[in-house]
Every structure is written in structure tokens, then in C-alpha cells.
Design an enzyme around this catalytic site. Structure first.
Site, short mmCIF file in Angstrom:
data_model
loop_
_atom_site.label_atom_id
_atom_site.label_comp_id
_atom_site.label_asym_id
_atom_site.label_seq_id
_atom_site.Cartn_x
_atom_site.Cartn_y
_atom_site.Cartn_z
N ASN A 46 -3.96 -20.66 30.38
CA ASN A 46 -5.34 -20.54 29.90
C ASN A 46 -5.27 -20.21 28.41
O ASN A 46 -4.97 -19.08 28.04
CB ASN A 46 -6.04 -19.42 30.69
CG ASN A 46 -7.40 -19.06 30.12
OD1 ASN A 46 -7.96 -19.80 29.31
ND2 ASN A 46 -7.92 -17.92 30.53
N LYS A 72 -7.55 -20.01 26.24
CA LYS A 72 -8.72 -19.28 25.69
C LYS A 72 -9.12 -19.92 24.35
O LYS A 72 -8.98 -21.13 24.21
CB LYS A 72 -8.40 -17.78 25.57
CG LYS A 72 -7.86 -17.22 26.89
CD LYS A 72 -7.75 -15.73 26.92
CE LYS A 72 -7.16 -15.32 28.27
NZ LYS A 72 -7.11 -13.86 28.43
N HIS A 126 -13.78 -16.21 35.13
CA HIS A 126 -12.80 -15.42 34.37
C HIS A 126 -13.44 -14.12 33.91
O HIS A 126 -14.63 -14.08 33.59
CB HIS A 126 -12.29 -16.21 33.17
CG HIS A 126 -11.12 -15.55 32.50
ND1 HIS A 126 -11.29 -14.53 31.59
CD2 HIS A 126 -9.79 -15.71 32.66
CE1 HIS A 126 -10.08 -14.11 31.21
NE2 HIS A 126 -9.16 -14.81 31.84
N GLU A 143 -13.38 -12.57 31.23
CA GLU A 143 -14.04 -12.60 29.91
C GLU A 143 -15.42 -13.23 30.01
O GLU A 143 -16.35 -12.84 29.29
CB GLU A 143 -13.13 -13.33 28.91
CG GLU A 143 -11.94 -12.46 28.51
CD GLU A 143 -10.65 -13.20 28.21
OE1 GLU A 143 -10.69 -14.41 27.92
OE2 GLU A 143 -9.59 -12.55 28.28
N GLU A 164 -6.85 -11.37 38.87
CA GLU A 164 -6.56 -10.91 37.52
C GLU A 164 -7.18 -9.54 37.30
O GLU A 164 -8.37 -9.43 36.96
CB GLU A 164 -7.15 -11.90 36.50
CG GLU A 164 -6.60 -13.30 36.61
CD GLU A 164 -6.71 -14.03 35.28
OE1 GLU A 164 -5.68 -14.48 34.79
OE2 GLU A 164 -7.83 -14.13 34.74
N GLY A 204 -4.27 -9.33 28.72
CA GLY A 204 -4.10 -9.21 27.28
C GLY A 204 -3.69 -7.81 26.82
O GLY A 204 -3.72 -7.51 25.64
N SER A 247 -1.05 -10.36 31.66
CA SER A 247 0.20 -10.00 30.98
C SER A 247 1.45 -10.57 31.66
O SER A 247 2.50 -9.93 31.65
CB SER A 247 0.31 -8.48 30.81
OG SER A 247 -0.74 -8.01 29.97
P1 PGA Z 1 -2.97 -12.70 29.50
O1 PGA Z 1 -4.33 -13.37 30.05
O2 PGA Z 1 -1.83 -13.46 30.15
O3 PGA Z 1 -3.01 -12.89 28.02
O4 PGA Z 1 -2.99 -11.28 29.92
C1 PGA Z 1 -4.43 -13.81 31.38
C2 PGA Z 1 -5.77 -14.45 31.62
O5 PGA Z 1 -6.79 -13.97 31.10
O6 PGA Z 1 -5.87 -15.46 32.36
#
Ligand code: PGA
Length: 251
Positions: A9, A11, A95, A97, A167, A173, A213
Site C-alpha cells: 500500500n 499511500k 483502511h 487512515e 491492522e 507507521g 510496521s
Molecule cells: P506500515 O503501514 O507498514 O507503514 O505500518 C501499513 C498499512 O497502513 O497498510
């Protein structure tokens, strides 16, 4: 037998050049391998070009979001048929976010899931609790509500085109990855919920990705957990040096 599913992903990262370089490296590295399934989720504006760059390879291309309406006066939105038209075969929905920054509700996420499945696309539906929710002992309740809400009206047959991504918001992140035990607990819980919502067979075939992560250094131990069938990777999907070892977790 669930084929491991590793998805990147991106983003709101990369530009045309770095995106093309990344998928070029992925394509070359993966060749015709089919023991893992790999997908990338570029920003909308690069979907068309990335899908063309990956044509004929086993790497799938998906979108990070879609509109819940079919077409019309929705300024700034992108429809499912437009996504399919430029070569997207799947879409990430719900997601954290989208939920936490843009206020997407389970009802909205569900309309998007229905729209995507009706159009023949695959869906990755994301669920996961915040740190405060985990600390309050509400992880299962939050995951259950998001799963039931997001999958309302979906049939067992449609579930063949759905992947769930667990998640935990506190792991996204942040560099703080869930332990294999923490991931395993929620993944088994999710599979049990799916068995209740659909059939034991449907639940057994659904892939449940872990996200938050994931890195080359922790992917192997996460993938060793029984109900962890893949990873949805953000930051570590942006460079071949990070994403290729993740795809190669079993080598
Ligand atoms: P990250 O994000 O691997 O940067 O923690 C995962 C995600 O949001 O799908």
C-alpha cells in the site's frame, strides 16, 4: 491451502519515475512465481501506467479507495468502473487512515465493498483497533463491529474475492509491530467470526493479512503464525530493498 498474499500500500508516496522503477524491479524479481500472490496499490494518478507496466505479470494492481456511488456529480471521487477501466483488479477499503482521518463509517465502507464486489473486483477490507481501544480491552468488539459492518449483505460466494487485513492502528507507521501472539489471537478471532457470518469452508479459504510496521526483519515470524496469510505493507513496500525480502519471506 491459502496462497500467501503480500500487498504494498503505497499511500500518498512515490512519483511516476520511482513508481515505475519499483514495479520494474518487482516484475523482474518475481518472474512467473505463483507460490506467493503480490499486489501493489499506487496512488490513483499512476494506476493506469503501473497497470500497463505490469501487464502479463502475475503482480496485481489495486486502488487505495473508491467512491460508493456508481457515477455522477461527485467532485474529486473515482468510481469502481473507472478503476477497472484502467486495470485495477482490487481495492483496499476501510483502511484506518480513511476511517480515522477522513471519518469513513462502517456503513460507507460497506457500500464501497458492495460496489466493488458487484463490479467484479477483489477487496481487501481493513479492520483494527486503536491503542486506547486495545488498552480498554475492546479489541474484539472493535474488530467484530468493523467486520460485521463492512461485510453486511455479502454472500459466502463473494467472500472468495475478499481478503481481510488486520491492522492494529497503533502498529501502522509507528515501527511498533504486533507480536506474533497478538496477531495470532486476533486473526483466529476474525476467522471464527467469518465462520459465523458465512460457512466454515468460506472462512477457511479467506486470507487474513497482518498490517502494521511489517519489515523484512519481522515478516518471517508473523507469517509463521497459523492464521496469518499475508501482509499489507505500507512504508516497507516503497523500496525494492525492503519489499523484495518481504515477498521472499519463505526463502
Ligand atoms: P506500515 O503501514 O507498514 O507503514 O505500518 C501499513 C498499512 O497502513 O497498510
Amino acid at each position: 491451502m491459502r496462497t500467501p498474499f503480500l500487498a504494498g500500500n503505497w499511500k500518498m508516496n512515490l512519483d511516476r519515475r520511482t513508481a515505475l522503477d519499483l514495479v520494474g524491479a518487482l516484475r523482474e524479481h518475481l518472474g512467473g512465481r505463483t507460490e506467493v500472490e503480490v499486489a501493489v496499490f499506487p496512488p490513483f494518478v499512476y494506476l493506469d501506467e503501473i497497470a500497463r507496466a505490469l501487464a502479463g505479470s502475475p503482480i496485481k494492481v489495486g486502488a487505495q479507495n473508491c467512491c460508493d456511488e456508481a457515477e455522477g456529480a461527485f467532485t474529486g471521487e473515482i468510481s469502481i468502473s473507472q478503476l477497472a477501466d484502467v486495470g485495477a483488479s482490487l481495492v483496499v477499503l476501510g483502511h484506518s487512515e480513511r476511517r480515522h482521518i477522513y471519518g469513513e463509517t462502517d456503513e460507507l465502507v460497506n457500500r464501497k465493498v458492495q460496489r466493488a464486489l458487484a463490479a467484479g473486483l477483489e477487496v481487501i477490507l481493513c479492520v483494527g483497533e486503536t491503542l486506547a481501544e486495545r488498552e480498554a480491552g475492546r479489541t474484539e468488539e472493535v474488530v467484530r463491529t468493523q467486520l460485521h459492518g463492512g461485510l453486511a449483505g455479502i454472500t459466502a460466494v463473494d467472500m472468495a474475492r475478499v481478503t481481510i487485513a488486520y491492522e492494529p492502528v497503533w502498529a501502522i507507521g509507528t515501527g511498533v509491530v504486533a507480536s506474533p501472539a497478538q496477531a495470532g489471537e486476533v486473526h483466529s478471532y476474525v476467522r471464527g467470526l467469518l465462520a459465523g457470518l458465512f460457512t466454515a469452508e468460506a472462512a477457511d479459504s479467506v486470507r487474513i493479512q497482518y498490517g502494521g510496521s511489517v519489515k523484512p526483519s519481522n515478516v518471517k515470524e508473523l507469517m509463521a503464525v497459523g492464521d496469518v496469510d499475508g501482509a499489507l505493507v505500507g512504508g516497507a513496500s516503497l523500496k525494492p530493498d525492503d519489499f523484495l525480502p518481504i515477498i521472499d519471506f519463505a526463502r
